[in-house]
Design an enzyme around this catalytic site. Structure first.
Site, PDB file in Angstrom:
ATOM      1  N   PHE A   1      -9.771  46.370  20.249  1.00 50.78           N
ATOM      2  CA  PHE A   1     -10.469  46.458  18.834  1.00 50.78           C
ATOM      3  C   PHE A   1     -11.267  47.880  18.780  1.00 50.78           C
ATOM      4  CE2 PHE A   1     -15.235  46.201  18.847  1.00 50.78           C
ATOM      5  CZ  PHE A   1     -15.421  45.691  20.351  1.00 50.78           C
ATOM      6  N   LYS A   2     -11.732  48.695  19.857  1.00 53.87           N
ATOM      7  CA  LYS A   2     -12.261  49.797  19.963  1.00 53.87           C
ATOM      8  C   LYS A   2     -11.647  50.936  19.091  1.00 53.87           C
ATOM      9  CE  LYS A   2     -15.643  48.567  23.386  1.00 53.87           C
ATOM     10  NZ  LYS A   2     -15.101  47.386  23.695  1.00 53.87           N
TER      11      LYS A   2
END
Ligand code: PLP
Length: 431
Positions: free
Chosen positions: A106-107
């Site tokens: 998700f980063k």
């Protein structure tokens, strides 16, 4: 938007300065002066907006006049150029899959948004910015990918030798161009200590314009709100969802709480932690006790003193009872995490990664003990990033997704270094 330092000993700044500096000169985190509230008719018709329109609407007040609208539109649409599907796992539990970006965690969203903002702020290349980042695995890949080829910005990633997974290492070490990987002969804490010391070092700061790409940077932290809006766009039930977030530094869940305070309907938040239980303990006892990080199989959450928790307390004006009404937190052991991966694979045919498994189990715990209705957990990484744990628990080989096929057979290039700040400093200054 005006940003102030949570230590209150530095001047207020605009978005551009907060993003370029990373941390305030008094070492406090920057925090927005107010949380913008979206009009009710926007919230009740969220599905009518494209993700790009929604992303622009959410981010615009935070960016203010620092970036022209057309440029911000481009930045937002480039940031979210992949899917964020809400996938049904059981009749009551949904996975919000945040691993469809280029580095499978998700980063990517925060890193892509921040890199494009810094690229814009450095567009005349009057000065060169050096981004320093310590990683236990996922951050480094997302930052490398997000900043690759951005003019005027050089990225230096410190990672612990032998302690990241093979895909994670290739994501860090095969970019070239403006990305340099430092392979530190030590653990993640050593990498983080070197980066922290670098930000305090007078010589380095006199010669270089250093900034951080960790979630303390507002340009990385704030766009994570979009996940929660995208989840709600796909939510088809009357009652608002319980949302459970696998948490380490608490940047992601803090962004979720910001989205909620902007008007997004959420029934309750659950922060899922591994053995590192500083926040679950605090919510129970009212005592905040920072601890050394303990290594677990959900290693991106091995944090003993979550840096964004001060922002959560600020959102709730330091009132623990108010926070407790909105947020619960659980600590989940490695043993239960592995059992959950196995059970959900066998019974629901859904493959969790260790971070998603911590969140799945915590969400189940919450729903069992509260009349919580239906819930969403954030699946923050693709299971292929943690092959040993997941393949053992599921007894299945995980196929390489297409987006990382190109990494196979690439040559790793890293600068091997002992875990010493002085070695790092002389290397940085001698280039
Ligand atoms: C970074 C990370 C987390 C923790 O996110 P925070 O914002 O630090 O709480 C959870 N899962 C994965 C896969 C991560 O990479």
């Amino acid at each position: 938007m005006v940003y102030y330092s949570l230590y209150h000993k530095a001047p207020n700044v605009n978005f551009a300065e907060a993003a370029v500096r990373g941390q305030a000169p008094d070492k406090g985190l920057y925090f927005p002066e107010s949380i913008p509230v979206l009009p009710k008719e926007v919230i009740s018709n969220l599905h009518q907006y494209s993700r790009e329109e929604l992303g622009f609407m959410v981010m615009k007040p935070y960016v203010g006049d620092c970036i022209p609208d057309d440029v911000l539109q481009t930045i937002v649409s480039e940031t979210i150029q992949f899917n964020f599907p809400l996938v049904k796992v059981t009749s009551d539990i949904y996975a919000l899959e945040l691993f469809h970006g280029p580095t499978l965690a998700f980063k990517d969203v925060g890193a892509r948004f921040m890199s494009r903002c810094l690229g814009y702020f450095n567009r005349h290349a009057y000065h060169h910015t050096t981004v320093l980042v310590a990683t236990s695995g996922d951050t480094g890949g997302a930052v490398a990918n997000g900043f690759l080829g951005v003019d005027g910005v050089e990225v230096i990633i410190l990672y612990p030798s032998g302690k990241v997974s093979p895909i994670q290492e290739l994501q860090l070490t095969t970019c070239g161009q403006n990305i340099t990987a430092i392979e530190v002969q030590g653990n993640f804490d050593d990498c983080q200590a070197i980066v922290k010391q670098a930000f305090m070092d007078a010589d380095l700061n006199a010669k270089l314009s250093l900034t951080s790409a960790n979630s303390i940077n507002v340009a990385r932290w704030l766009p994570q709100q979009l996940y929660y809006f995208f989840a709600y766009q796909q939510w088809q039930h009357q009652q608002a969802p319980v949302i459970c977030v696998p948490s380490g530094n608490f940047g992601n869940i803090c962004a979720g709480l910001v989205a909620h305070l902007s008007g997004l309907p959420v029934h309750h938040f659950v922060a899922a932690c591994n053995t590192n239980d500083t926040v679950p303990q605090f919510l129970q006892t009212g005592n905040y006790e920072a601890k050394p990080a303990i290594a677990t199989i959900s290693n991106a959450m091995d944090v003993g003193n979550p840096s964004n928790f001060v922002r959560i307390m600020e959102l709730f004006k330091q009132q623990l009872p108010d926070l407790q009404k909105v947020l619960s937190s659980y600590s989940i052991s490695d043993e239960i995490t592995a059992q959950t991966i196995k059970k959900v694979f066998e019974e629901e045919h859904y493959m969790l990664d260790p971070h998603g498994a911590v969140a799945y189990y915590a969400l189940e715990q919450y729903m069992k003990t509260h009349d919580g209705g239906k819930g969403i957990f954030l699946e923050t990484a693709h299971p292929v990033k943690f092959p040993e744990t997941v393949e053992e628990a599921t007894n299945t080989k995980i196929p390489f997704p297409e987006s990382v096929q190109h990494l196979i057979g690439k040559e790793k290039i890293s600068v091997v270094m002992d875990a010493s700040f002085n070695t790092f400093k002389s290397w940085l200054l001698s280039r």
